[in-house]
Design a protein around this motif. Structure first.
Motif, PDB file in Angstrom:
ATOM      1  N   PRO A 149      40.397  42.141  46.891  1.00  0.00           N
ATOM      2  CA  PRO A 149      40.467  43.588  46.395  1.00  0.00           C
ATOM      3  C   PRO A 149      41.272  43.727  45.280  1.00  0.00           C
ATOM      4  O   PRO A 149      40.952  44.363  44.317  1.00  0.00           O
ATOM      5  CB  PRO A 149      40.682  44.563  47.585  1.00  0.00           C
ATOM      6  N   GLN A 150      42.467  42.971  45.133  1.00  0.00           N
ATOM      7  CA  GLN A 150      43.610  43.345  44.435  1.00  0.00           C
ATOM      8  C   GLN A 150      43.263  42.515  42.859  1.00  0.00           C
ATOM      9  O   GLN A 150      43.241  43.328  41.913  1.00  0.00           O
ATOM     10  CB  GLN A 150      44.878  42.479  44.470  1.00  0.00           C
ATOM     11  N   ARG A 151      42.232  41.719  42.898  1.00  0.00           N
ATOM     12  CA  ARG A 151      41.720  41.178  41.734  1.00  0.00           C
ATOM     13  C   ARG A 151      40.742  42.199  41.090  1.00  0.00           C
ATOM     14  O   ARG A 151      40.663  42.362  39.930  1.00  0.00           O
ATOM     15  CB  ARG A 151      40.928  39.870  41.977  1.00  0.00           C
ATOM     16  N   VAL A 152      39.883  42.834  42.095  1.00  0.00           N
ATOM     17  CA  VAL A 152      38.898  44.011  41.430  1.00  0.00           C
ATOM     18  C   VAL A 152      39.634  45.311  40.845  1.00  0.00           C
ATOM     19  O   VAL A 152      39.330  45.672  39.942  1.00  0.00           O
ATOM     20  CB  VAL A 152      37.836  44.254  42.535  1.00  0.00           C
ATOM     21  N   ILE A 153      40.872  45.398  41.667  1.00  0.00           N
ATOM     22  CA  ILE A 153      41.668  46.578  41.130  1.00  0.00           C
ATOM     23  C   ILE A 153      42.157  46.356  39.716  1.00  0.00           C
ATOM     24  O   ILE A 153      42.211  47.020  38.751  1.00  0.00           O
ATOM     25  CB  ILE A 153      42.739  46.817  42.109  1.00  0.00           C
ATOM     26  N   ASP A 154      42.752  44.942  39.628  1.00  0.00           N
ATOM     27  CA  ASP A 154      43.216  44.601  38.445  1.00  0.00           C
ATOM     28  C   ASP A 154      42.100  44.772  37.342  1.00  0.00           C
ATOM     29  O   ASP A 154      42.500  45.062  36.070  1.00  0.00           O
ATOM     30  CB  ASP A 154      43.668  42.930  38.146  1.00  0.00           C
ATOM     31  N   ARG A 155      41.101  44.567  37.466  1.00  0.00           N
ATOM     32  CA  ARG A 155      39.947  44.563  36.560  1.00  0.00           C
ATOM     33  C   ARG A 155      39.710  45.846  36.202  1.00  0.00           C
ATOM     34  O   ARG A 155      39.432  46.307  34.835  1.00  0.00           O
ATOM     35  CB  ARG A 155      38.555  43.941  37.126  1.00  0.00           C
ATOM     36  N   GLN A 194      33.558  49.827  48.014  1.00  0.00           N
ATOM     37  CA  GLN A 194      33.852  51.194  47.140  1.00  0.00           C
ATOM     38  C   GLN A 194      34.323  50.620  45.610  1.00  0.00           C
ATOM     39  O   GLN A 194      33.813  51.206  44.666  1.00  0.00           O
ATOM     40  CB  GLN A 194      34.877  51.956  47.630  1.00  0.00           C
ATOM     41  N   LEU A 195      35.467  49.804  45.755  1.00  0.00           N
ATOM     42  CA  LEU A 195      35.876  49.047  44.375  1.00  0.00           C
ATOM     43  C   LEU A 195      34.576  48.556  43.710  1.00  0.00           C
ATOM     44  O   LEU A 195      34.533  48.809  42.302  1.00  0.00           O
ATOM     45  CB  LEU A 195      36.773  47.869  44.534  1.00  0.00           C
ATOM     46  N   ARG A 196      33.858  47.659  44.113  1.00  0.00           N
ATOM     47  CA  ARG A 196      32.713  47.214  43.262  1.00  0.00           C
ATOM     48  C   ARG A 196      31.845  48.141  42.981  1.00  0.00           C
ATOM     49  O   ARG A 196      30.990  48.132  41.692  1.00  0.00           O
ATOM     50  CB  ARG A 196      31.683  46.267  44.386  1.00  0.00           C
ATOM     51  N   ASP A 197      31.467  49.472  43.822  1.00  0.00           N
ATOM     52  CA  ASP A 197      30.860  50.606  43.221  1.00  0.00           C
ATOM     53  C   ASP A 197      31.308  50.955  41.681  1.00  0.00           C
ATOM     54  O   ASP A 197      30.503  51.237  40.916  1.00  0.00           O
ATOM     55  CB  ASP A 197      30.564  51.539  44.317  1.00  0.00           C
ATOM     56  N   SER A 208      45.453  54.934  44.106  1.00  0.00           N
ATOM     57  CA  SER A 208      44.085  55.533  44.436  1.00  0.00           C
ATOM     58  C   SER A 208      43.196  54.335  44.746  1.00  0.00           C
ATOM     59  O   SER A 208      42.417  54.418  45.684  1.00  0.00           O
ATOM     60  CB  SER A 208      43.528  56.281  43.479  1.00  0.00           C
ATOM     61  N   LEU A 209      43.077  53.320  43.925  1.00  0.00           N
ATOM     62  CA  LEU A 209      42.241  52.150  44.077  1.00  0.00           C
ATOM     63  C   LEU A 209      42.462  51.362  45.461  1.00  0.00           C
ATOM     64  O   LEU A 209      41.875  51.021  45.950  1.00  0.00           O
ATOM     65  CB  LEU A 209      42.362  51.341  42.899  1.00  0.00           C
ATOM     66  N   SER A 210      43.795  51.232  45.501  1.00  0.00           N
ATOM     67  CA  SER A 210      44.267  50.466  46.680  1.00  0.00           C
ATOM     68  C   SER A 210      43.646  51.128  48.154  1.00  0.00           C
ATOM     69  O   SER A 210      43.920  50.321  49.095  1.00  0.00           O
ATOM     70  CB  SER A 210      45.937  50.182  46.803  1.00  0.00           C
TER      71      SER A 210
END
Length: 181
Positions: free
Chosen positions: A136-142, A114-117, A106-108
């Motif tokens: 974006p992958q780094r933000v998804i991992d977080r 939107q991930l930052r939101d 879902s995050l990908s």
């Protein structure tokens, strides 16, 4: 209650009217709940006597009774994370429904903003770095790491839900077989 000698005549008239109103309210209350009325009268008497005796207490009391809108600056009323839009998905609900792989999937599908939101809405930027990341992958991992961490928090006190069920089935299973034979 005593009147203060340094009060102006206009203030004394207003004060007297307010004291009469309080007296009438306590009298009305005394008709339905005399114990509460007596308790309130004693409390008000003690507070007023102490405020008349101690200037510091009078100032602290006045400050405590001042409405918050007058003492709080306007900037304090603003929400902390008002600059970003709310997240388009709830990562905690997605993790609960479809697990880590479903959450990552879902995050990908979301863009970096939107991930930052999501990171901002759920306070996942504890080190103040994640909102600066370009990958974006780094933000998804977080997000996944923080969601899993918060979901598991307190699990030691909750126990594992599948363990009691297995023990219960093991205990019920042999007893059911013995009673049927």
């Amino acid at each position: 209650m005593t009147e203060q000698s340094d009060s102006r005549p206009d203030d004394n008239g207003l004060l007297n009217a307010q004291v009469r109103e309080a007296e009438e309210a306590l009298t009305k209350l005394g008709a339905s709940d005399p114990e509460l009325a007596a308790t309130l009268a004693r409390v008000l008497g003690v507070v007023a006597s102490e405020a008349a005796r101690t200037t510091r207490f009078a100032r602290a009391l006045a400050k405590a009774l001042t409405p918050p809108a007058q003492t709080a600056p306007r900037s304090a009323e603003r929400p902390r994370r008002s600059r970003r839009a709310p997240g388009v998905i709830d990562p905690f609900a997605v993790l609960a429904e479809s697990g880590e792989t479903g959450l990552r999937s879902s995050l990908s599908e979301l863009g970096l903003e939107q991930l930052r939101d999501i990171v901002s809405e759920h306070g996942m930027d504890h080190d103040r770095l994640a909102l600066k990341w370009k990958d974006p992958q780094r933000v998804i991992d977080r997000i996944v790491e923080r969601v899993e961490s918060r979901t598991a928090k307190g699990a030691a006190f909750r126990g594992r839900p599948e363990q009691p069920a297995l023990r219960h089935d093991e205990a019920v299973g042999p007893a059911a077989e013995d009673s049927s034979t």
